[in-house]
Structures are given as structure tokens and as C-alpha cells.
Design an enzyme around this catalytic site. Structure first.
Site, PDB file in Angstrom:
ATOM      1  N   VAL A   1     -41.741 -41.232  -6.150  1.00 21.21           N
ATOM      2  CA  VAL A   1     -41.430 -40.668  -4.838  1.00 21.21           C
ATOM      3  C   VAL A   1     -41.113 -39.187  -5.010  1.00 21.21           C
ATOM      4  O   VAL A   1     -40.163 -38.818  -5.708  1.00 21.21           O
ATOM      5  CB  VAL A   1     -40.248 -41.437  -4.189  1.00 21.21           C
ATOM      6  CG1 VAL A   1     -39.954 -40.884  -2.801  1.00 21.21           C
ATOM      7  CG2 VAL A   1     -40.564 -42.930  -4.132  1.00 21.21           C
TER       8      VAL A   1
ATOM      9  N   ASP B   1     -36.491 -29.799  -3.858  1.00 21.01           N
ATOM     10  CA  ASP B   1     -37.746 -29.801  -3.100  1.00 21.01           C
ATOM     11  C   ASP B   1     -37.718 -30.778  -1.923  1.00 21.01           C
ATOM     12  O   ASP B   1     -38.542 -30.664  -1.016  1.00 21.01           O
ATOM     13  CB  ASP B   1     -38.923 -30.154  -4.027  1.00 21.01           C
ATOM     14  CG  ASP B   1     -39.139 -29.079  -5.075  1.00 21.01           C
ATOM     15  OD1 ASP B   1     -39.047 -27.898  -4.716  1.00 21.01           O
ATOM     16  OD2 ASP B   1     -39.359 -29.419  -6.252  1.00 21.01           O
TER      17      ASP B   1
ATOM     18  N   HIS C   1     -43.515 -30.494 -10.636  1.00 17.51           N
ATOM     19  CA  HIS C   1     -42.641 -29.307 -10.632  1.00 17.51           C
ATOM     20  C   HIS C   1     -42.591 -28.776  -9.203  1.00 17.51           C
ATOM     21  O   HIS C   1     -42.247 -29.515  -8.283  1.00 17.51           O
ATOM     22  CB  HIS C   1     -43.229 -28.311 -11.657  1.00 17.51           C
ATOM     23  CG  HIS C   1     -42.378 -27.139 -12.005  1.00 17.51           C
ATOM     24  ND1 HIS C   1     -41.038 -27.044 -11.704  1.00 17.51           N
ATOM     25  CD2 HIS C   1     -42.679 -25.961 -12.634  1.00 17.51           C
ATOM     26  CE1 HIS C   1     -40.567 -25.877 -12.142  1.00 17.51           C
ATOM     27  NE2 HIS C   1     -41.552 -25.198 -12.697  1.00 17.51           N
TER      28      HIS C   1
ATOM     29  N   HIS D   1     -35.040 -35.788 -11.635  1.00 23.26           N
ATOM     30  CA  HIS D   1     -35.028 -34.495 -12.318  1.00 23.26           C
ATOM     31  C   HIS D   1     -34.855 -34.728 -13.810  1.00 23.26           C
ATOM     32  O   HIS D   1     -34.166 -35.664 -14.211  1.00 23.26           O
ATOM     33  CB  HIS D   1     -33.859 -33.635 -11.787  1.00 23.26           C
ATOM     34  CG  HIS D   1     -34.015 -32.195 -12.096  1.00 23.26           C
ATOM     35  ND1 HIS D   1     -33.587 -31.645 -13.272  1.00 23.26           N
ATOM     36  CD2 HIS D   1     -34.587 -31.200 -11.384  1.00 23.26           C
ATOM     37  CE1 HIS D   1     -33.886 -30.356 -13.265  1.00 23.26           C
ATOM     38  NE2 HIS D   1     -34.494 -30.056 -12.131  1.00 23.26           N
TER      39      HIS D   1
ATOM     40  N   GLY E   1     -39.943 -35.370  -4.689  1.00 17.59           N
ATOM     41  CA  GLY E   1     -38.691 -34.787  -4.198  1.00 17.59           C
ATOM     42  C   GLY E   1     -37.467 -35.526  -4.729  1.00 17.59           C
ATOM     43  O   GLY E   1     -36.341 -35.223  -4.346  1.00 17.59           O
ATOM     44  N   PHE E   2     -37.707 -36.510  -5.617  1.00 12.48           N
ATOM     45  CA  PHE E   2     -36.591 -37.251  -6.211  1.00 12.48           C
ATOM     46  C   PHE E   2     -36.677 -37.221  -7.732  1.00 12.48           C
ATOM     47  O   PHE E   2     -37.774 -37.200  -8.281  1.00 12.48           O
ATOM     48  CB  PHE E   2     -36.597 -38.712  -5.733  1.00 12.48           C
ATOM     49  CG  PHE E   2     -36.125 -38.854  -4.322  1.00 12.48           C
ATOM     50  CD1 PHE E   2     -34.782 -39.119  -4.051  1.00 12.48           C
ATOM     51  CD2 PHE E   2     -37.004 -38.664  -3.275  1.00 12.48           C
ATOM     52  CE1 PHE E   2     -34.334 -39.213  -2.735  1.00 12.48           C
ATOM     53  CE2 PHE E   2     -36.564 -38.755  -1.964  1.00 12.48           C
ATOM     54  CZ  PHE E   2     -35.234 -39.029  -1.688  1.00 12.48           C
TER      55      PHE E   2
ATOM     56  N   HIS F   1     -33.901 -21.288 -12.783  1.00 15.39           N
ATOM     57  CA  HIS F   1     -33.410 -22.606 -13.184  1.00 15.39           C
ATOM     58  C   HIS F   1     -33.654 -22.877 -14.669  1.00 15.39           C
ATOM     59  O   HIS F   1     -34.205 -23.913 -15.053  1.00 15.39           O
ATOM     60  CB  HIS F   1     -34.051 -23.701 -12.317  1.00 15.39           C
ATOM     61  CG  HIS F   1     -33.175 -24.887 -12.120  1.00 15.39           C
ATOM     62  ND1 HIS F   1     -33.604 -26.171 -12.266  1.00 15.39           N
ATOM     63  CD2 HIS F   1     -31.863 -24.977 -11.798  1.00 15.39           C
ATOM     64  CE1 HIS F   1     -32.606 -27.003 -12.038  1.00 15.39           C
ATOM     65  NE2 HIS F   1     -31.533 -26.302 -11.749  1.00 15.39           N
TER      66      HIS F   1
HETATM   67  N1  COA Z   1     -39.606 -41.903  -7.955  1.00 10.95           N
HETATM   68  C1  COA Z   1     -39.576 -43.130  -8.500  1.00 10.95           C
HETATM   69  N2  COA Z   1     -39.120 -43.366  -9.757  1.00 10.95           N
HETATM   70  C2  COA Z   1     -38.708 -42.295 -10.470  1.00 10.95           C
HETATM   71  C3  COA Z   1     -38.711 -40.991  -9.955  1.00 10.95           C
HETATM   72  C4  COA Z   1     -39.187 -40.813  -8.641  1.00 10.95           C
HETATM   73  N3  COA Z   1     -39.242 -39.603  -8.089  1.00 10.95           N
HETATM   74  N4  COA Z   1     -38.233 -40.134 -10.877  1.00 10.95           N
HETATM   75  C5  COA Z   1     -37.939 -40.872 -11.949  1.00 10.95           C
HETATM   76  N5  COA Z   1     -38.227 -42.180 -11.703  1.00 10.95           N
HETATM   77  C6  COA Z   1     -38.055 -43.293 -12.626  1.00 10.95           C
HETATM   78  C7  COA Z   1     -39.234 -43.385 -13.567  1.00 10.95           C
HETATM   79  O1  COA Z   1     -40.255 -44.181 -13.062  1.00 10.95           O
HETATM   80  C8  COA Z   1     -38.603 -43.940 -14.815  1.00 10.95           C
HETATM   81  O2  COA Z   1     -38.438 -45.310 -14.621  1.00 10.95           O
HETATM   82  P1  COA Z   1     -38.646 -46.344 -15.857  1.00 10.95           P
HETATM   83  O3  COA Z   1     -37.597 -45.957 -16.873  1.00 10.95           O
HETATM   84  O4  COA Z   1     -38.462 -47.660 -15.227  1.00 10.95           O
HETATM   85  O5  COA Z   1     -40.051 -46.098 -16.347  1.00 10.95           O
HETATM   86  C9  COA Z   1     -37.198 -43.338 -14.816  1.00 10.95           C
HETATM   87  O6  COA Z   1     -36.914 -43.023 -13.462  1.00 10.95           O
HETATM   88  C10 COA Z   1     -37.107 -42.060 -15.668  1.00 10.95           C
HETATM   89  O7  COA Z   1     -38.071 -41.125 -15.178  1.00 10.95           O
HETATM   90  P2  COA Z   1     -38.910 -40.116 -16.059  1.00 10.95           P
HETATM   91  O8  COA Z   1     -40.170 -39.791 -15.328  1.00 10.95           O
HETATM   92  O9  COA Z   1     -39.022 -40.623 -17.453  1.00 10.95           O
HETATM   93  O10 COA Z   1     -37.953 -38.872 -16.084  1.00 10.95           O
HETATM   94  P3  COA Z   1     -38.368 -37.421 -16.433  1.00 10.95           P
HETATM   95  O11 COA Z   1     -37.119 -36.725 -16.776  1.00 10.95           O
HETATM   96  O12 COA Z   1     -39.487 -37.373 -17.412  1.00 10.95           O
HETATM   97  O13 COA Z   1     -39.001 -36.924 -15.045  1.00 10.95           O
HETATM   98  C11 COA Z   1     -39.446 -35.890 -13.048  1.00 10.95           C
HETATM   99  C12 COA Z   1     -38.445 -36.076 -14.185  1.00 10.95           C
HETATM  100  C13 COA Z   1     -38.974 -34.753 -12.162  1.00 10.95           C
HETATM  101  C14 COA Z   1     -40.837 -35.556 -13.600  1.00 10.95           C
HETATM  102  C15 COA Z   1     -39.533 -37.209 -12.226  1.00 10.95           C
HETATM  103  O14 COA Z   1     -38.265 -37.519 -11.727  1.00 10.95           O
HETATM  104  C16 COA Z   1     -40.547 -37.127 -11.096  1.00 10.95           C
HETATM  105  O15 COA Z   1     -41.740 -37.355 -11.311  1.00 10.95           O
HETATM  106  N6  COA Z   1     -40.085 -36.801  -9.848  1.00 10.95           N
HETATM  107  C17 COA Z   1     -40.963 -36.621  -8.716  1.00 10.95           C
HETATM  108  C18 COA Z   1     -41.569 -35.221  -8.707  1.00 10.95           C
HETATM  109  C19 COA Z   1     -40.569 -34.168  -8.284  1.00 10.95           C
HETATM  110  O16 COA Z   1     -39.879 -34.305  -7.290  1.00 10.95           O
HETATM  111  N7  COA Z   1     -40.560 -33.076  -9.042  1.00 10.95           N
HETATM  112  C20 COA Z   1     -39.693 -31.939  -8.772  1.00 10.95           C
HETATM  113  C21 COA Z   1     -38.654 -31.827  -9.835  1.00 10.95           C
HETATM  114  S1  COA Z   1     -37.494 -30.556  -9.474  1.00 10.95           S
END
Ligand code: COA
Length: 374
Positions: free
Chosen positions: A255, A311, A221, A260, A257-258, A186
Site C-alpha cells: 500500500v 507521501d 521512494h 519506511h 504511502g505506508f 532526509h
Molecule cells: N504495504 C503493505 N505491506 C508493507 C508495506 C506497505 N506499504 N510496507 C512494508 N510492508 C510489509 C512488507 O510486506 C513486509 O512484510 P513481510 O515481512 O510479511 O514480508 C514488512 O512490512 C517489511 O517490509 P519491507 O519491504 O521489508 O521493508 P523495507 O524497509 O525494505 O521497505 C518501503 C520500506 C518504504 C520500501 C516499504 O515500506 C514500501 O514499499 N512502502 C510503500 C512505498 C512507499 O510509500 N514509499 C515511500 C517511502 S518514504
């Protein structure tokens, strides 16, 4: 924060790659130019592993040779088997996986040889042996007999065999194979970038993959597939799901699994994995996880416009297949070794030391006073 700081390297293009392309606008992902959905329907995991490592799909002869090479390399040394057997039973399997690759490096005579030929040879060995050692820990920590690998089974069948002593029906094996294909590669995600960064100092492939495993373990991740299952277990039953997820969002919880970093309108791998999750759930006569899955997903999209990543469906799929929850991310590892190895070889082929800058924000320049003057 100053505008010129790109925290998290957000939006920064750091290098070129020929291995995969993530196209969030058209919700697509290709490995070496082939759409991943197409690979899932038409190939077995070994063909995709060959593609990721070598740049093209194998013909019949090449596949036969590759499978034979993998089968012949599946066995691990008595030394590694005993190390795994004596690991603390409560150790996280990702920490065990990290240690396994490190030990493989200690055992390989060519660890420091970074020629393309030696690196490919080492990549194949790591790819073939790591699942054997991970499966050994799966059984050893439960006090069960370690099952050695079998030669005439596919990669997926052999992993089931080493973990459970039997191979499940072909639809379950296919769903597992699809998950491995979807996890293989990826682009510049955090673990791959870690592997490339380690490689950029001209360090070795075992070290780079060990570091990548540590990076993958994190819940932001790869560790997310394990966290998804913990979440579903906390929800317990479909009747609780709507209230649970709304409360989590009210309390601003992340949350698992949500979301990206790259896909903002949905992860290209989810529709395929979701299809196979639903097939497995039907075969296992499960209604509970499917219902929880749909309720949480619908609320996340409706309230936050945040879509599931891969995931989310792999978590409950692996659970229904019988794997322990903390083994979900090690399954991700056994597949992603192919992507990491391809990136490590690509980095070596056109290396530039990865060394970004930082903006200093600590104390002003000050002089050290002698102890009796302070
Ligand atoms: N649940 C709740 N809110 C979420 C979210 C989630 N899984 N993912 C993103 N958001 C929200 C953030 O709180 C943020 O809100 P805000 O602007 O009000 O502060 C906004 O969406 C942007 O998120 P951000 O964390 O800045 O995006 P990012 O690109 O840095 O993060 C991840 C991407 C993957 C780290 C993030 O979506 C996450 O933590 N997901 C859960 C872990 C996961 O499933 N990881 C596997 C990735 S393949």
C-alpha cells in the site's frame, strides 16, 4: 542468502553527515540540529533551504541576499524553454525534470568545476531554475502560455504563479511551504545516496542531481506521493475505503504511502503534514479525501502496525491545491534539490570512492571452447 550480505544495505552506516538526523526511536528529524516541526512553524522555505545548504539559519541580511540571488536566477534560457515546450506531451514530468537538470548542466560554463564556491553557485542556479522549467512543462503540455517567473514573490508563491497564473490564499501557500520544508532533506535515502555515489567518482553536480531525480521517481521512494493519489482515485468514495484496503491487505498488496526503511513506529514528518492537509481540505471544503485518508490509515495501523509516511498526506494535499497527479513528485524534486546539493558538497569535502563488493553466485570458472568444438 549468506549472513554477510546486507541486501539493500540494511542497517549499514556508510558515512558521517552533518546535514540531518533521522531519529526513529524518538520519532524526530532535525536539519542541522533544528527539529523539522519547529522549522515548519517558524520559517519560510527559503530560510530552511539556506540552512540546509549553508549549515545555519540566515540572519535578516543573509536571507535578503539569498532571496535576491534566487530571484535573479529564476529565469531560464530560451533554449531550455523551447526544449521543454517540445517535450512529448505524454512524457512523465519526472523524466522531464531529469532532462531539465541535464540541460542546465549543458548550459553552465562551470559544470566541471567542483570547487566549493562553484558548486554552491551551481546549486543555487539549479534550485532557482528547475521550478521555472517544471512549471513551464506543466502549462506547455496543456497548450497553455508559459508564464515567466516573478521576482517579488516567495519560492512557493512564484511556483503557484508560474503554474496557475495566480497565487492562492496565504493558508494554501503556507501548507505548500510546509510540504517543501518537510521534503527538503532526509539523510541517506536512496536518491541522496545515488547523488553521493555519483559524486564519489568526482563527477559533477548536474549529473549527480540528474541521477538523484531518476532514483526519486521510483514508487518505493518519491514516486509514492503520486501512487497514493492513484490509490485514492481507485477507492473513489469513503464508503468503499474499508473494503478496498482490507482486500488489498488480504491480497498482500504493497500500500503506497505506508511503511519506511528507517521509521518503524511512524514518520516524524507525518503529524505536521497531516495537520496542513486537514487545513487545506477544510479550506477546499473537501470531505471525501479526508475520510478515505483516515479509514485507510486506521486499517493499516490496526491490521499491520504499518504507519503512513510523508507521501501519504502530501498526495491528496497537492491534489486539492490543483496540481496534476504526475506533478507531485516533481514538487518533491524542487525542494529536495537543497538536500541533494548539500550532500554532494559534503561528499566532495571528504570524498572516498563508493565501491561496495558483491558475492559472486554465477557459473563456475569455465573455458571458452572454439566454435567447432561446441
Ligand atoms: N504495504 C503493505 N505491506 C508493507 C508495506 C506497505 N506499504 N510496507 C512494508 N510492508 C510489509 C512488507 O510486506 C513486509 O512484510 P513481510 O515481512 O510479511 O514480508 C514488512 O512490512 C517489511 O517490509 P519491507 O519491504 O521489508 O521493508 P523495507 O524497509 O525494505 O521497505 C518501503 C520500506 C518504504 C520500501 C516499504 O515500506 C514500501 O514499499 N512502502 C510503500 C512505498 C512507499 O510509500 N514509499 C515511500 C517511502 S518514504
Amino acid at each position: 542468502m549468506s549472513d554477510d550480505i546486507k541486501k539493500g544495505l540494511l542497517g549499514i552506516v556508510v558515512d558521517e553527515t552533518t546535514i540531518s538526523q533521522v531519529m526513529p526511536d524518538i520519532n524526530s528529524l532535525t536539519y542541522r540540529g533544528y527539529a523539522v516541526q519547529d522549522l515548519c512553524e517558524k520559517c519560510i522555505f527559503e530560510e530552511v533551504a539556506y540552512l540546509v545548504l549553508n549549515g545555519d539559519l540566515p540572519n535578516k541580511k543573509e536571507l535578503k541576499k539569498f532571496k535576491k540571488e534566487l530571484e535573479e536566477n529564476r529565469k531560464i534560457t530560451v533554449n531550455l524553454r523551447e526544449i521543454v515546450r517540445h517535450m512529448p506531451k505524454k512524457a512523465h514530468p519526472m523524466d522531464v525534470a531529469r532532462t531539465i537538470v541535464s540541460v542546465l548542466g549543458l548550459e553552465d560554463k562551470e559544470t566541471s568545476n567542483n570547487s566549493p564556491k562553484a558548486n554552491m553557485k551551481k546549486a543555487i542556479k539549479i534550485f532557482a531554475k528547475t521550478p521555472t522549467a517544471i512549471a513551464a512543462f506543466f502549462r506547455a503540455r496543456k497548450g497553455k502560455r508559459i508564464i515567466p517567473p516573478k521576482k517579488d514573490l516567495t519560492f512557493a508563491e512564484n511556483f503557484f504563479y508560474m503554474c496557475f497564473g495566480k497565487v492562492p490564499n496565504k493558508d494554501i501557500v503556507k501548507a505548500f511551504d510546509v510540504s517543501l520544508i518537510l521534503y527538503a532533506e532526509h539523510s541517506f535515502n536512496v536518491s541522496t545516496f545515488t547523488a553521493r555515489t555519483i559524486t564519489s567518482s568526482l563527477s559533477d553536480i548536474h549529473g549527480a542531481i540528474t541521477g538523484a531525480i531518476a532514483s526519486l521517481k521510483g514508487p518505493l521512494h518519491g514516486g509514492a506521493n503520486e501512487e497514493v493519489m492513484h490509490m485514492m482515485n481507485k477507492i473513489k468514495k469513503p464508503e468503499n475505503a474499508f473494503k478496498w484496503i482490507n482486500k488489498a491487505l488480504d491480497e498482500k498488496e504493497v500500500v503506497m504511502g505506508f511503511g519506511h526503511r528507517v521509521y518503524k513506529k511512524g514518520d516524524s514528518r507525518v503529524p505536521t503534514m497531516e495537520k496542513y492537509f486537514k487545513k487545506v481540505a477544510k479550506l477546499k471544503k473537501d470531505k471525501k479525501f479526508i475520510k478515505i485518508y483516515d479509514i485507510v490509515k486506521n486499517v493499516m495501523i490496526k491490521r499491520k502496525d504499518i504507519h503512513p509516511n510523508v507521501d501519504y498526506p502530501t498526495g491528496p494535499t497537492y491534489h486539492l491545491m490543483g496540481f496534476d497527479t504526475d506533478f507531485f513528485t516533481p514538487i518533491f524534486v524542487i525542494s529536495r534539490i537543497t538536500g541533494w546539493a548539500a550532500h554532494i558538497m559534503e561528499q566532495h569535502a571528504a570524498n572516498k570512492l563508493i565501491r561496495p563488493l558483491s558475492k559472486y553466485s554465477g557459473p563456475e570458472h569455465r573455458k571458452v571452447m572454439l566454435l567447432n568444438q561446441r
